[in-house]
Design an enzyme around this catalytic site. Structure first.
Site, short mmCIF file in Angstrom:
data_model
loop_
_atom_site.label_atom_id
_atom_site.label_comp_id
_atom_site.label_asym_id
_atom_site.label_seq_id
_atom_site.Cartn_x
_atom_site.Cartn_y
_atom_site.Cartn_z
N LYS A 186 0.84 -1.20 0.00
CA LYS A 186 0.00 0.00 0.00
C LYS A 186 0.88 1.25 0.00
O LYS A 186 0.59 2.22 -0.70
CB LYS A 186 -0.96 -0.02 1.20
CG LYS A 186 -2.07 -1.03 1.00
CD LYS A 186 -2.91 -1.31 2.24
CE LYS A 186 -3.86 -2.48 1.95
NZ LYS A 186 -4.63 -2.93 3.10
N ASP A 216 -10.78 2.98 3.61
CA ASP A 216 -11.29 1.62 3.36
C ASP A 216 -12.80 1.58 3.21
O ASP A 216 -13.36 0.54 2.85
CB ASP A 216 -10.89 0.71 4.52
CG ASP A 216 -9.70 -0.17 4.17
OD1 ASP A 216 -9.46 -0.39 2.96
OD2 ASP A 216 -9.03 -0.66 5.09
N GLN A 232 -4.99 -1.87 9.21
CA GLN A 232 -4.80 -3.19 8.61
C GLN A 232 -5.43 -4.25 9.50
O GLN A 232 -5.01 -4.45 10.64
CB GLN A 232 -3.30 -3.47 8.40
CG GLN A 232 -3.01 -4.75 7.63
CD GLN A 232 -3.54 -4.70 6.19
OE1 GLN A 232 -3.40 -3.69 5.50
NE2 GLN A 232 -4.17 -5.78 5.75
#
Ligand code: NDP
Length: 287
Positions: A53, A120, A97
């Site tokens: 990422k 997200d 995460q």
């Protein structure tokens, strides 16, 4: 029949190019776009995902900020980092995460993320916007799958989509997106309690397999000519495999996403797209 391969790599490259142009445009106006990641513990797969990422963010010109806490971090410590990033003016998008190490409540941490920085799209507020059919950051994996369908001009209106899996990360938002106004698929949401799963799946013009069971979906699950989206990432002795038995299904399906190189690359591309969208919103609102 040999199915057409839907390359997530190609679609991701197109999305990344678009994001890079938008980041450059914001930069011309004096705004740097920042993506922060919060990683807790030393899970090797999570470390790889986070590293990828950062690389992807830097490659499109974003500032990437890495917060790495030890596995011994407490819930309060993790949430304090999220609060600090919420207040950090350099940060436009943030991801936590998941999964977090045992003993930590990942959902509670996600709920601490400012919805305006939720790269997200997993904060309950943003999931609520999705239910309401209103614009907002879209969960990265299903958002990426929608991009694949658009890129390859795959019709959805009036077609039957079967989504197998109902996680808040993939299956549920996927079903909402496919059934949304303007996309207009007729959606069936299947799961581990669905009887006669193969029969249900054979009704699908578009089949999304998101269960995490290596190669569960063989040719008997697929209607001839169907579009098959394989979300699964399963590490087996034979290497990385999807939820779909690709060789067998490719004989029946019209099109299929490979594993690796299908949905996977799109997840990161969507994360970047969400981040630049959030940065554009902040910039437009003068914050
Ligand atoms: P979860 O474990 O959270 O959810 C799995 C879902 O599949 C559940 O709804 C479960 O049903 C259903 N399920 C499990 N077994 C069966 C079965 N035998 N038949 C029918 N349904 C079943 O997983 P995720 O949604 O987070 O992820 C799914 C897969 O996608 C995993 O392989 C994951 O690694 C992968 N993934 C890939 C990403 C990518 O970038 N390509 C990103 C995110 C995930 P029930 O609700 O009844 O338990």
């Amino acid at each position: 029949m040999s199915a057409k391969i839907l390359s997530g790599k190609d679609v991701a490259a197109a999305v990344r190019a678009d994001v890079a142009a938008r980041v450059a445009e914001l930069s011309r106006r004096g705004k740097t776009v920042g993506l922060a990641t919060v990683l807790v513990g030393d899970d090797p797969a999570s470390q790889v995902y986070v590293r990828n990422k950062h690389r992807a963010a830097q490659a499109v010109g974003m500032l990437s900020i890495d917060e790495h806490l030890p596995a011994t971090a407490t819930q309060d410590e993790v949430e304090a980092v999220v609060e600090r990033l919420n207040a950090d003016r350099r940060v436009d998008g943030m991801i936590v995460q998941l999964p977090l190490p045992a003993g930590l409540d990942g959902q509670a941490v996600v709920e601490r993320v400012d919805p305006a920085k939720d790269a997200d799209g997993l904060h309950p507020f943003n999931l609520g916007l999705l239910v309401l059919d209103r614009p907002g950051p879209i969960p990265a994996t299903p958002g990426g799958i929608m991009e694949i369908l658009r890129f390859y001009d795959i019709a959805t209106a009036g077609r039957t989509a079967v989504v197998v899996g109902r996680s808040f990360l993939v299956g549920r938002p996927m079903a909402l997106l496919l059934g949304a106004k303007g996309t207009d698929a007729t959606v069936v949401q299947a799961h581990s309690r669905t009887p006669n799963l193969a029969e249900v799946c054979r009704t699908a013009d578009i089949l999304v397999a998101a269960v995490g069971r290596p190669e569960l979906f063989d040719a008997s699950y697929v209607k001839p000519g169907a579009v098959v989206i394989d979300v699964g990432i399963n590490r087996t002795d034979a290497g990385l495999v999807g939820d779909v038995d690709r060789d067998a299904v490719a004989e029946v399906a019209g099109a299929i996403t490979p594993v690796p190189g299908g949905v996977g690359p799109m997840t990161i591309a969507s994360l970047l797209a969400n981040t630049v969208m959030l940065a554009e919103r902040r910039s437009a609102s003068g914050n």
